[in-house]
Design an enzyme around this catalytic site. Structure first.
Site, PDB file in Angstrom:
ATOM      1  CD  GLN A 106      -6.055  -2.463   3.934  1.00  0.00           C
ATOM      2  OE1 GLN A 106      -6.752  -3.456   3.717  1.00  0.00           O
ATOM      3  NE2 GLN A 106      -6.573  -1.256   4.067  1.00  0.00           N
ATOM      4  CG  ASN A 107      -2.300   0.885  -0.882  1.00  0.00           C
ATOM      5  OD1 ASN A 107      -3.316   0.216  -0.719  1.00  0.00           O
ATOM      6  ND2 ASN A 107      -2.314   2.212  -0.874  1.00  0.00           N
ATOM      7  CB  VAL A 108       1.328  -4.758  -2.944  1.00  0.00           C
ATOM      8  CG1 VAL A 108       0.682  -5.606  -1.855  1.00  0.00           C
ATOM      9  CG2 VAL A 108       0.468  -4.720  -4.209  1.00  0.00           C
ATOM     10  CG  HIS A 126      -2.447  -6.647   2.573  1.00  0.00           C
ATOM     11  ND1 HIS A 126      -3.594  -5.968   2.263  1.00  0.00           N
ATOM     12  CD2 HIS A 126      -2.701  -7.246   3.762  1.00  0.00           C
ATOM     13  CE1 HIS A 126      -4.498  -6.145   3.224  1.00  0.00           C
ATOM     14  NE2 HIS A 126      -3.981  -6.910   4.150  1.00  0.00           N
ATOM     15  CB  CYS A 138      15.069 -22.061   1.105  1.00  0.00           C
ATOM     16  SG  CYS A 138      15.744 -20.603   0.296  1.00  0.00           S
ATOM     17  N   GLY A 210      -8.881   5.624   2.348  1.00  0.00           N
ATOM     18  CA  GLY A 210      -8.972   4.869   1.106  1.00  0.00           C
ATOM     19  C   GLY A 210      -9.051   3.370   1.247  1.00  0.00           C
ATOM     20  CB  SER A 212     -13.701  -1.199   0.935  1.00  0.00           C
ATOM     21  OG  SER A 212     -12.918  -2.388   0.794  1.00  0.00           O
ATOM     22  CG  ASN A 236     -13.596   5.703   1.443  1.00  0.00           C
ATOM     23  OD1 ASN A 236     -14.117   5.877   0.352  1.00  0.00           O
ATOM     24  ND2 ASN A 236     -13.128   4.534   1.829  1.00  0.00           N
TER      25      ASN A 236
HETATM   26  N1  APR Z   1      -9.721   8.862  -2.058  1.00  0.00           N
HETATM   27  C1  APR Z   1     -10.163   8.200  -0.935  1.00  0.00           C
HETATM   28  N2  APR Z   1     -10.796   6.984  -0.977  1.00  0.00           N
HETATM   29  C2  APR Z   1     -11.006   6.456  -2.199  1.00  0.00           C
HETATM   30  C3  APR Z   1     -10.614   7.095  -3.405  1.00  0.00           C
HETATM   31  C4  APR Z   1      -9.941   8.348  -3.297  1.00  0.00           C
HETATM   32  N3  APR Z   1      -9.535   9.029  -4.364  1.00  0.00           N
HETATM   33  N4  APR Z   1     -10.983   6.301  -4.464  1.00  0.00           N
HETATM   34  C5  APR Z   1     -11.579   5.194  -3.922  1.00  0.00           C
HETATM   35  N5  APR Z   1     -11.589   5.286  -2.564  1.00  0.00           N
HETATM   36  C6  APR Z   1     -12.083   4.297  -1.604  1.00  0.00           C
HETATM   37  C7  APR Z   1     -13.287   3.484  -2.048  1.00  0.00           C
HETATM   38  O1  APR Z   1     -14.488   4.131  -1.730  1.00  0.00           O
HETATM   39  C8  APR Z   1     -13.105   2.193  -1.229  1.00  0.00           C
HETATM   40  O2  APR Z   1     -13.705   2.315   0.045  1.00  0.00           O
HETATM   41  O3  APR Z   1     -11.044   3.347  -1.426  1.00  0.00           O
HETATM   42  C9  APR Z   1     -11.593   2.095  -1.050  1.00  0.00           C
HETATM   43  C10 APR Z   1     -10.896   1.002  -1.864  1.00  0.00           C
HETATM   44  O4  APR Z   1     -11.373  -0.227  -1.391  1.00  0.00           O
HETATM   45  P1  APR Z   1     -10.801  -1.606  -1.995  1.00  0.00           P
HETATM   46  O5  APR Z   1     -10.788  -1.547  -3.446  1.00  0.00           O
HETATM   47  O6  APR Z   1     -11.579  -2.684  -1.345  1.00  0.00           O
HETATM   48  O7  APR Z   1      -9.273  -1.627  -1.517  1.00  0.00           O
HETATM   49  P2  APR Z   1      -8.675  -1.930  -0.075  1.00  0.00           P
HETATM   50  O8  APR Z   1      -9.619  -1.564   1.004  1.00  0.00           O
HETATM   51  O9  APR Z   1      -7.330  -1.347  -0.023  1.00  0.00           O
HETATM   52  O10 APR Z   1      -8.527  -3.541  -0.137  1.00  0.00           O
HETATM   53  C11 APR Z   1      -7.909  -4.159   0.938  1.00  0.00           C
HETATM   54  O11 APR Z   1      -8.039  -6.308  -0.038  1.00  0.00           O
HETATM   55  O12 APR Z   1      -8.026  -7.358  -1.963  1.00  0.00           O
HETATM   56  C12 APR Z   1      -7.300  -7.178  -0.860  1.00  0.00           C
HETATM   57  O13 APR Z   1      -4.973  -7.281  -0.587  1.00  0.00           O
HETATM   58  C13 APR Z   1      -5.972  -6.530  -1.182  1.00  0.00           C
HETATM   59  O14 APR Z   1      -4.865  -4.770   0.043  1.00  0.00           O
HETATM   60  C14 APR Z   1      -6.087  -5.164  -0.523  1.00  0.00           C
HETATM   61  C15 APR Z   1      -7.145  -5.375   0.520  1.00  0.00           C
END
Ligand code: APR
Length: 271
Positions: A106-108, A126, A138, A210, A212, A236
């Site tokens: 999901q990471n950009v 994403h 286009c 990593g 949510s 996580n």
């Molecule tokens: N190691 C493992 N997990 C971790 C760490 C770590 N060091 N630090 C934080 N986390 C966990 C948090 O507990 C949380 O569950 O990573 C998760 C991050 O969640 P979000 O911030 O919601 O990110 P993500 O799940 O990638 O979001 C998904 O939502 O906003 C959109 O497009 C955006 O790609 C993104 C998508």
């Protein structure tokens, strides 16, 4: 941890794909804020603006340069960051299982690519903050944001010189960041929708790390992999809805990804 390692070893010994599904938490230890954590982009953003306001096609149509300013600020944060041990371990897993492994992220931020994850085995669902595309579609092609485009500090205006560079190389019209916004849908040509659904249906093991569990396609991936009988493991620092599913499958590891991913990958490749 031992039961998770045993579950991963057993799953790798079975036929089927080995997948990883990553989110912002995997890049947290590289210094890139997550989205919904205490210092997350959306959490902090909420004080100034709602994410729905900025990360949307509607916002881009109304205020393209404010949206571009936001993404050029985040691009700078990503470019100053370096891949961590979790990114490097997953790149090693891709090399160790060239026919079976695929990374769905999901990471950009591009850190998986910079860690050496092969493009053919990496699916950014994403988008990618280093790429742009035609705002009028286009063509569906993605283009690297020109190197001459500076990274911005938070809240900086996009200069006229930079605006002139953010145009579609094909039609000369406005270009837009290649990211999936909240009011947009997944598709195959830009976000690998059908490909990752197919891969999930062929999985023997799914490592979730990593995230949510707040977005749609990742839920489809976890659900389809579960239906295919895959072992699901969740890495996580906190409990989350995917952890509930993994608890009934391969198990959960509640620790930083950069700390545990190398151990998990080593155990899998040891076989
Ligand atoms: N190691 C493992 N997990 C971790 C760490 C770590 N060091 N630090 C934080 N986390 C966990 C948090 O507990 C949380 O569950 O990573 C998760 C991050 O969640 P979000 O911030 O919601 O990110 P993500 O799940 O990638 O979001 C998904 O939502 O906003 C959109 O497009 C955006 O790609 C993104 C998508």
């Amino acid at each position: 941890m031992e039961h998770v390692l045993a579950a991963c070893r057993a799953a790798v010994a079975r036929p089927g794909r080995v997948l990883a599904l990553t989110g912002a938490g995997v890049s947290a230890e590289s210094g890139i804020p997550t989205f919904r954590g205490k210092e997350g982009y959306w959490t902090i953003g909420a004080r100034e603006y709602h994410p729905q306001e900025l990360a949307t096609h509607e916002a881009f149509a109304a205020m393209p340069w404010s949206v571009w300013g936001w993404y050029l600020y985040r691009r700078g944060v990503c470019r100053r960051a370096a891949p961590n041990a979790a990114h490097l371990a997953l790149a090693q897993l891709a090399r160790g299982l060239p026919e079976r492994f695929a990374l769905i992220t999901q990471n950009v931020d591009g850190l998986h690519r910079r860690a050496g994850s092969p493009d053919a085995q990496t699916f950014a669902i994403h988008g990618d903050i280093s790429l742009m595309r035609c705002a009028n579609d286009c063509v569906l092609d993605r283009f690297p944001i020109p190197e001459a485009v500076p990274d911005l500090a938070r809240g900086d205006e996009v200069s006229a010189a930079t605006r002139a560079l953010l145009e579609c190389p094909r039609c000369g019209g406005l270009a837009r960041p290649h990211v999936l916004w909240f009011d947009e849908s997944y598709d195959e040509p830009r976000f690998h929708l059908d490909t990752v659904r197919r891969l999930a249906g062929e999985a023997a093991l799914l490592l979730v790390a990593g995230t949510s569990a707040q977005t749609n396609l990742p839920w489809q991936v976890v659900t389809l992999a579960g239906r295919a009988g895959a072992t699901i493991v969740d890495i996580n620092v906190e409990d989350n809805p995917f952890g509930d599913i993994a608890a009934a499958s391969g198990g959960c590891v509640r620790a930083p990804a950069a700390t545990v991913m190398p151990t998990i990958v080593e155990a899998m490749l040891a076989r």
